[in-house]
Design an enzyme around this catalytic site. Sequence first.
Site, PDB file in Angstrom:
ATOM      1  N   ASN A 214       0.895  -1.308  -0.175  1.00 34.85           N
ATOM      2  CA  ASN A 214       0.016   0.080   0.033  1.00 34.85           C
ATOM      3  C   ASN A 214       0.923   1.081   0.093  1.00 34.85           C
ATOM      4  O   ASN A 214       1.915   1.177  -0.170  1.00 34.85           O
ATOM      5  CB  ASN A 214      -1.023   0.108   1.067  1.00 34.85           C
ATOM      6  CG  ASN A 214      -0.178  -0.162   2.461  1.00 34.85           C
ATOM      7  OD1 ASN A 214       0.605   0.673   2.874  1.00 34.85           O
ATOM      8  ND2 ASN A 214      -0.297  -1.333   3.294  1.00 34.85           N
ATOM      9  N   ASP A 283      -5.075  -6.233   4.895  1.00 36.41           N
ATOM     10  CA  ASP A 283      -6.315  -7.091   5.307  1.00 36.41           C
ATOM     11  C   ASP A 283      -6.257  -8.392   4.865  1.00 36.41           C
ATOM     12  O   ASP A 283      -6.844  -9.527   5.283  1.00 36.41           O
ATOM     13  CB  ASP A 283      -7.599  -6.424   5.382  1.00 36.41           C
ATOM     14  CG  ASP A 283      -7.710  -5.082   6.043  1.00 36.41           C
ATOM     15  OD1 ASP A 283      -7.056  -5.151   6.968  1.00 36.41           O
ATOM     16  OD2 ASP A 283      -7.952  -4.200   5.694  1.00 36.41           O
ATOM     17  N   LYS A 293       8.529 -17.628 -10.353  1.00 41.80           N
ATOM     18  CA  LYS A 293       7.616 -16.551 -11.037  1.00 41.80           C
ATOM     19  C   LYS A 293       6.653 -16.933 -11.747  1.00 41.80           C
ATOM     20  O   LYS A 293       6.488 -17.930 -12.688  1.00 41.80           O
ATOM     21  CB  LYS A 293       8.760 -15.685 -12.096  1.00 41.80           C
ATOM     22  CG  LYS A 293       7.919 -14.618 -12.887  1.00 41.80           C
ATOM     23  CD  LYS A 293       8.735 -13.658 -13.507  1.00 41.80           C
ATOM     24  CE  LYS A 293       8.068 -12.814 -14.373  1.00 41.80           C
ATOM     25  NZ  LYS A 293       9.005 -12.159 -15.481  1.00 41.80           N
ATOM     26  N   PHE A 327      -4.701   3.238  14.746  1.00 40.54           N
ATOM     27  CA  PHE A 327      -5.007   4.409  13.572  1.00 40.54           C
ATOM     28  C   PHE A 327      -6.109   3.687  12.544  1.00 40.54           C
ATOM     29  O   PHE A 327      -6.098   2.678  12.217  1.00 40.54           O
ATOM     30  CB  PHE A 327      -3.781   4.581  12.760  1.00 40.54           C
ATOM     31  CG  PHE A 327      -2.806   5.752  13.327  1.00 40.54           C
ATOM     32  CD1 PHE A 327      -2.093   5.523  14.228  1.00 40.54           C
ATOM     33  CD2 PHE A 327      -2.742   7.002  12.847  1.00 40.54           C
ATOM     34  CE1 PHE A 327      -1.460   6.642  14.731  1.00 40.54           C
ATOM     35  CE2 PHE A 327      -2.206   7.958  13.281  1.00 40.54           C
ATOM     36  CZ  PHE A 327      -1.385   7.934  14.273  1.00 40.54           C
ATOM     37  N   LYS A 341     -13.731   0.776  14.711  1.00 41.24           N
ATOM     38  CA  LYS A 341     -12.325  -0.141  15.009  1.00 41.24           C
ATOM     39  C   LYS A 341     -12.104   0.150  16.389  1.00 41.24           C
ATOM     40  O   LYS A 341     -11.456  -0.674  17.051  1.00 41.24           O
ATOM     41  CB  LYS A 341     -11.372   0.662  14.219  1.00 41.24           C
ATOM     42  CG  LYS A 341     -11.706   0.110  12.575  1.00 41.24           C
ATOM     43  CD  LYS A 341     -10.684   0.720  11.704  1.00 41.24           C
ATOM     44  CE  LYS A 341     -11.061   0.179  10.243  1.00 41.24           C
ATOM     45  NZ  LYS A 341     -10.426   1.059   9.129  1.00 41.24           N
ATOM     46  N   LYS A 345     -11.536  -3.354  18.379  1.00 39.86           N
ATOM     47  CA  LYS A 345     -10.325  -3.795  18.567  1.00 39.86           C
ATOM     48  C   LYS A 345      -9.743  -3.491  19.854  1.00 39.86           C
ATOM     49  O   LYS A 345      -8.641  -3.447  20.203  1.00 39.86           O
ATOM     50  CB  LYS A 345      -9.240  -3.045  17.458  1.00 39.86           C
ATOM     51  CG  LYS A 345      -9.610  -3.449  15.964  1.00 39.86           C
ATOM     52  CD  LYS A 345      -8.768  -3.121  14.921  1.00 39.86           C
ATOM     53  CE  LYS A 345      -9.226  -3.370  13.580  1.00 39.86           C
ATOM     54  NZ  LYS A 345      -8.163  -3.561  12.514  1.00 39.86           N
TER      55      LYS A 345
HETATM   56  O1  PMT Z   1       3.157   5.922   6.512  1.00 44.96           O
HETATM   57  P1  PMT Z   1       2.593   7.524   5.940  1.00 44.96           P
HETATM   58  O2  PMT Z   1       2.915   7.524   4.561  1.00 44.96           O
HETATM   59  O3  PMT Z   1       3.047   8.409   6.944  1.00 44.96           O
HETATM   60  O4  PMT Z   1       0.913   7.611   6.114  1.00 44.96           O
HETATM   61  C1  PMT Z   1       0.464   7.088   7.524  1.00 44.96           C
HETATM   62  C2  PMT Z   1      -0.862   6.257   7.475  1.00 44.96           C
HETATM   63  C3  PMT Z   1      -2.001   6.889   6.740  1.00 44.96           C
HETATM   64  C4  PMT Z   1      -0.467   4.830   7.285  1.00 44.96           C
HETATM   65  C5  PMT Z   1      -1.403   6.390   8.936  1.00 44.96           C
HETATM   66  O5  PMT Z   1      -1.463   7.644   9.415  1.00 44.96           O
HETATM   67  C6  PMT Z   1      -2.478   5.410   9.180  1.00 44.96           C
HETATM   68  O6  PMT Z   1      -3.484   5.736   9.274  1.00 44.96           O
HETATM   69  N1  PMT Z   1      -2.103   4.112   9.636  1.00 44.96           N
HETATM   70  C7  PMT Z   1      -3.196   2.857   9.733  1.00 44.96           C
HETATM   71  C8  PMT Z   1      -3.600   2.346   8.434  1.00 44.96           C
HETATM   72  C9  PMT Z   1      -4.634   1.237   8.337  1.00 44.96           C
HETATM   73  O7  PMT Z   1      -4.173   0.172   8.037  1.00 44.96           O
HETATM   74  O8  PMT Z   1      -5.809   1.666   8.845  1.00 44.96           O
HETATM   75  P2  PMT Z   1      -6.840   0.643   8.788  1.00 44.96           P
HETATM   76  O9  PMT Z   1      -8.040   1.385   9.034  1.00 44.96           O
HETATM   77  O10 PMT Z   1      -6.905  -0.376   7.646  1.00 44.96           O
HETATM   78  O11 PMT Z   1      -6.545  -0.368  10.283  1.00 44.96           O
HETATM   79  C10 PMT Z   1      -6.954  -0.122  11.532  1.00 44.96           C
HETATM   80  C11 PMT Z   1      -5.890  -0.369  12.592  1.00 44.96           C
HETATM   81  O12 PMT Z   1      -5.778  -1.834  12.442  1.00 44.96           O
HETATM   82  C12 PMT Z   1      -4.473   0.138  12.492  1.00 44.96           C
HETATM   83  O13 PMT Z   1      -3.943   0.589  13.411  1.00 44.96           O
HETATM   84  C13 PMT Z   1      -3.853  -0.982  11.732  1.00 44.96           C
HETATM   85  O14 PMT Z   1      -2.448  -0.818  11.958  1.00 44.96           O
HETATM   86  C14 PMT Z   1      -4.462  -2.241  12.302  1.00 44.96           C
HETATM   87  N2  PMT Z   1      -4.250  -3.283  11.860  1.00 44.96           N
HETATM   88  C15 PMT Z   1      -5.193  -3.359  10.465  1.00 44.96           C
HETATM   89  C16 PMT Z   1      -5.055  -4.616   9.908  1.00 44.96           C
HETATM   90  C17 PMT Z   1      -4.450  -5.614  10.199  1.00 44.96           C
HETATM   91  N3  PMT Z   1      -4.568  -6.877   9.510  1.00 44.96           N
HETATM   92  N4  PMT Z   1      -3.696  -5.598  11.414  1.00 44.96           N
HETATM   93  C18 PMT Z   1      -3.656  -4.521  12.197  1.00 44.96           C
HETATM   94  O15 PMT Z   1      -3.276  -4.421  13.011  1.00 44.96           O
END
Ligand code: PMT
Length: 406
Positions: A214, A283, A293, A327, A341, A345
């Site tokens: 991503n 996810d 490959k 986040f 979330k 979580k």
């Molecule tokens: O790295 P930058 O370019 O500075 O950008 C910053 C950012 C946009 C990446 C950051 O600010 C941010 O939003 N990070 C969380 C991105 C994310 O995966 O969001 P989500 O809404 O999909 O996930 C929610 C939370 O669950 C996040 O804390 C994520 O780390 C966590 N998660 C998600 C999926 C997973 N399989 N395991 C997780 O722990």
Amino acid sequence: MLNGKTIVLGVTGGIAAYKAASLCSKLVQKGADVHVIMTSSAKEFITEMTLQVLSKNAVFSDTFDERDPSVVNHIRLADAADLVLIAPATANMIAKMAHGLADDMLSTTLLATMAPVMIAPAMNVHMYGHPAVQENMKTLERRGVMMIEPGEGLLACGYVGKGRMEEPESIVAVVERFFAEKEDDGAKLLEGKKVIVTSGGTIERIDPVRYITNDSSGKMGFALAKAAQQMGATVHLIHGHTDSPPPAGIDAEAVQSAEDMYEAVLRHWQDSDLVIKAAAVADYRPAETASSKIKKKGDTMTLELVKTVDILEQLGKSKTNQFLIGFAAETHQVEAFAKDKLVRKNCDLIVANDVTAEGAGFRSDTNIVQVYDAGGLVEQMPVMSKDEVARRLLTIAARRMNGEAN
Ligand code: PMT
């Protein structure tokens, strides 16, 4: 409050100079001792008398107008300042600062001061976007000059766009936050705490030459790791794919997939006091990773994906004393998804960022975030550098961990 703080307010020559009167007045009302330095072009827009009456101090504009032989005014002001604030900052003044020119009272004071410097640029939208101005601002940021980003809207020149100086109330709020955080820094709010920060994007392999990832650059997580360390914490940074190497001096561990990140986090989880999941974790991952490959065959190809482990959700289930911050990167229904979330979580705080907003989310140097807890909105932060977002977020977390209010 700004009691006991000496602020040198530099006013340069743009139409936004008229707002300097209100800014000066508000700073004085908050208790600051304000000393104004104007450029000669600023005097085309606002009088010295206005700022003298509002600041209750003499206003300076001429380096050679030295009436008291026992002092050199630009050195006296440079030494006395707790903060030099330039509002508005024109493209010309920004260029002078970037190149170290000292041809008037303000630029000379700026070279002589050891105080932190904050600038609120204001100019025409095309001037603001000009590569020379952008490069000069980057130079200043690298030197630690703090930027108060201009807002967007109808500009005095008739254009609509970015370049309007931030409103005086918001500038005062930034100044207050700056001093508050300096005091917090002194207190080392995270002294003795073990902090895990995750950052960057995970890489889910399809085959030896292809993967799913991503847009995360790692900047947000890096800013958090740096700020936590500055606030006295022992930091372990676990990062996926990032645009640049992790900050020097931080204990960093590189991982690839969501599974790798989960294992790395688990190794440090029991010992930790605070975990911040700023990483963008996939996810889904390919159900199988091909060992060689994958060769091109038909016109279409279907890739089967399976869910990855949700690291944050697992931590939420097993947390004991740890303070957990997630986040939420959203493109729509930001508040609703973020709150979902937070609950699902089991986080203590969730930081929502609308990654479609200009100046927010992936790759940018700034972010615009809303922080929620189980009770609702804790804080809506304006556009701020990721470093500033990190410091403010950690201050909120540290105070809560120490049983204090925000
Ligand atoms: O790295 P930058 O370019 O500075 O950008 C910053 C950012 C946009 C990446 C950051 O600010 C941010 O939003 N990070 C969380 C991105 C994310 O995966 O969001 P989500 O809404 O999909 O996930 C929610 C939370 O669950 C996040 O804390 C994520 O780390 C966590 N998660 C998600 C999926 C997973 N399989 N395991 C997780 O722990």
